[in-house]
Design a protein around this motif. Sequence first.
Motif, PDB file in Angstrom:
ATOM      1  N   ILE A 164       1.108  -1.366   0.071  1.00  0.00           N
ATOM      2  CA  ILE A 164       0.143  -0.137  -0.038  1.00  0.00           C
ATOM      3  C   ILE A 164       0.875   1.381  -0.066  1.00  0.00           C
ATOM      4  N   ALA A 165       0.326   2.260  -0.456  1.00  0.00           N
ATOM      5  CA  ALA A 165       1.139   3.724  -0.758  1.00  0.00           C
ATOM      6  C   ALA A 165       1.196   4.258   0.643  1.00  0.00           C
ATOM      7  N   HIS A 166       2.347   4.863   0.927  1.00  0.00           N
ATOM      8  CA  HIS A 166       2.786   5.724   2.266  1.00  0.00           C
ATOM      9  C   HIS A 166       2.870   7.332   1.643  1.00  0.00           C
ATOM     10  N   GLY A 167       2.284   8.192   2.388  1.00  0.00           N
ATOM     11  CA  GLY A 167       2.353   9.465   1.991  1.00  0.00           C
ATOM     12  C   GLY A 167       1.702  10.515   2.955  1.00  0.00           C
ATOM     13  N   VAL A 168       1.599  11.672   2.553  1.00  0.00           N
ATOM     14  CA  VAL A 168       0.825  12.669   3.141  1.00  0.00           C
ATOM     15  C   VAL A 168      -0.760  12.216   3.399  1.00  0.00           C
ATOM     16  N   PRO A 169      -1.255  12.095   4.674  1.00  0.00           N
ATOM     17  CA  PRO A 169      -2.519  11.641   4.834  1.00  0.00           C
ATOM     18  C   PRO A 169      -3.431  12.764   4.230  1.00  0.00           C
ATOM     19  N   ASP A 212       5.668  14.466   9.561  1.00  0.00           N
ATOM     20  CA  ASP A 212       6.905  14.246   9.540  1.00  0.00           C
ATOM     21  C   ASP A 212       7.961  13.812   8.439  1.00  0.00           C
ATOM     22  N   GLY A 213       9.152  14.022   8.860  1.00  0.00           N
ATOM     23  CA  GLY A 213      10.131  13.920   7.653  1.00  0.00           C
ATOM     24  C   GLY A 213      10.103  12.529   6.949  1.00  0.00           C
ATOM     25  N   GLY A 214       9.823  11.374   7.836  1.00  0.00           N
ATOM     26  CA  GLY A 214       9.949  10.124   7.149  1.00  0.00           C
ATOM     27  C   GLY A 214       8.770  10.103   6.042  1.00  0.00           C
ATOM     28  N   THR A 215       7.658  10.399   6.428  1.00  0.00           N
ATOM     29  CA  THR A 215       6.534  10.380   5.708  1.00  0.00           C
ATOM     30  C   THR A 215       6.530  11.189   4.503  1.00  0.00           C
ATOM     31  N   LEU A 216       7.061  12.447   4.574  1.00  0.00           N
ATOM     32  CA  LEU A 216       7.361  13.482   3.333  1.00  0.00           C
ATOM     33  C   LEU A 216       8.224  12.684   2.495  1.00  0.00           C
ATOM     34  N   ALA A 217       9.455  11.959   3.005  1.00  0.00           N
ATOM     35  CA  ALA A 217      10.423  11.431   2.084  1.00  0.00           C
ATOM     36  C   ALA A 217       9.810  10.400   1.197  1.00  0.00           C
ATOM     37  N   ARG A 218       8.722   9.318   1.855  1.00  0.00           N
ATOM     38  CA  ARG A 218       8.129   8.523   1.158  1.00  0.00           C
ATOM     39  C   ARG A 218       7.010   9.093   0.229  1.00  0.00           C
ATOM     40  N   ALA A 219       6.462  10.343   0.762  1.00  0.00           N
ATOM     41  CA  ALA A 219       5.487  11.157  -0.326  1.00  0.00           C
ATOM     42  C   ALA A 219       5.986  11.273  -1.545  1.00  0.00           C
ATOM     43  N   LEU A 220       7.406  11.966  -1.444  1.00  0.00           N
ATOM     44  CA  LEU A 220       7.965  12.431  -2.394  1.00  0.00           C
ATOM     45  C   LEU A 220       8.525  11.192  -3.343  1.00  0.00           C
ATOM     46  N   ALA A 221       9.161  10.268  -2.696  1.00  0.00           N
ATOM     47  CA  ALA A 221       9.584   8.984  -3.610  1.00  0.00           C
ATOM     48  C   ALA A 221       8.758   8.413  -4.351  1.00  0.00           C
ATOM     49  N   GLY A 222       7.454   8.618  -3.659  1.00  0.00           N
ATOM     50  CA  GLY A 222       6.076   7.644  -4.483  1.00  0.00           C
ATOM     51  C   GLY A 222       5.450   8.552  -5.215  1.00  0.00           C
ATOM     52  N   ARG A 223       5.904   9.777  -5.748  1.00  0.00           N
ATOM     53  CA  ARG A 223       5.106  10.749  -6.466  1.00  0.00           C
ATOM     54  C   ARG A 223       4.913  10.206  -7.830  1.00  0.00           C
ATOM     55  N   GLN A 224       3.501  10.576  -8.103  1.00  0.00           N
ATOM     56  CA  GLN A 224       3.046  10.031  -9.381  1.00  0.00           C
ATOM     57  C   GLN A 224       2.753  11.147 -10.526  1.00  0.00           C
ATOM     58  N   THR A 225       3.044  10.705 -12.084  1.00  0.00           N
ATOM     59  CA  THR A 225       2.982  11.684 -12.785  1.00  0.00           C
ATOM     60  C   THR A 225       1.267  12.077 -13.068  1.00  0.00           C
ATOM     61  N   VAL A 226       1.076  13.529 -13.017  1.00  0.00           N
ATOM     62  CA  VAL A 226      -0.323  13.799 -13.120  1.00  0.00           C
ATOM     63  C   VAL A 226      -0.721  13.742 -14.692  1.00  0.00           C
TER      64      VAL A 226
END
Lengths: 198, 198
Positions: A170-175, A184-198
């Motif tokens: 499952i995806a992790h990122g900004v709720p 938190d930083g860990g969540t932001l890092a995951r949100a950035l790493a998991g970014r998707q093209t719009v």
Amino acid sequence: MKHSPRLTQLIDALRALPGIGPKSAQRMAFHLLQDGRPAAHALSRALDAALASVKRCRRCRMLTEEELCSICASQQRESALLCAVESPADVVAIEQSGSYRGRYFVLMGHLSPLDGVGPEQLGVRELEAILDEGGVRELILATNPTVEGEATAHFLADLAVRRGLMASRIAHGVPIGGEIEYVDGGTLARALAGRQTV
Amino acid sequence: MKHSPRLTQLIDALRALPGIGPKSAQRMAFHLLQDGRPAAHALSRALDAALASVKRCRRCRMLTEEELCSICASQQRESALLCAVESPADVVAIEQSGSYRGRYFVLMGHLSPLDGVGPEQLGVRELEAILDEGGVRELILATNPTVEGEATAHFLADLAVRRGLMASRIAHGVPIGGEIEYVDGGTLARALAGRQTV
């Protein structure tokens, strides 16, 4: 002031519940033992009834009173999707989201060798049996985003991949509704790493 | 998702505990029904033992397993002081402050005519019997600073005064360690009205 022995025992039993501190446990005990004691009798009866009737689903290990839980017994669920979660509460949460129509597998924990929790305790043999049946196409790993949860997801993904099945996390990122400023930083890092093209 | 009937019953019984919402109750139920279920067995045993043994002190209505609670039975307490409180938890809190050496009377509630709680339910007859014995010099009113608590204190003060005994109310004001900036208006009003010459 020292409580009487039986009262102390009750307070201790209540303190063992998740999220309950000494003050709450004392408050609960006094509430249970107040006039008439209807709450205590109801809780005692409910506990005994649940202990006698509630067991694990033979297939997915969810708590149920039947051989199969309502989800495993249902013909309406997509049998190609299997979602592995750590606890029954996770099943409830995902069901409430209304966004999943597959089945579940409840690990009842995560890999934690120091606490004596290995694949055996998580029912991995039962999970492998389900995967070997051939109906499942994708194993969705919805363990918690903790070190142990990630390790467990990694271990289970391996089981699926070895059988030529798809494994997904499952995806992790900004709720949703959360403010980036307070995430938190860990969540932001995951949100950035998991970014998707719009 | 609907829980099975016995599980629902257990969650409902846990929700009836003070301060427990639906989410906490569900978490507790799952915890109680997890592997081995030691917590559930311990709680069930503790509940039954407490229901069988814990009763009210014959004199002050505190919860105890003896005829008299440890405070009423003690020879070390000042029998001239009697402190009326709403609940057993209040006795524990005052004892923990270490600032009181008298005895207690536990009302188990406050006057609330709409809920059917009158003097009878608060054990006022038993309280009057203690006051009539002649050993008590001062009745300290430590009911909560709510409308009902104040009304109860007022009612009890009357009983003492009619017998020529002293009645006192605990002080209300700014809590120690609290910041005046964050204290509510009602408390500040009481703190000002109750100011004492230095």
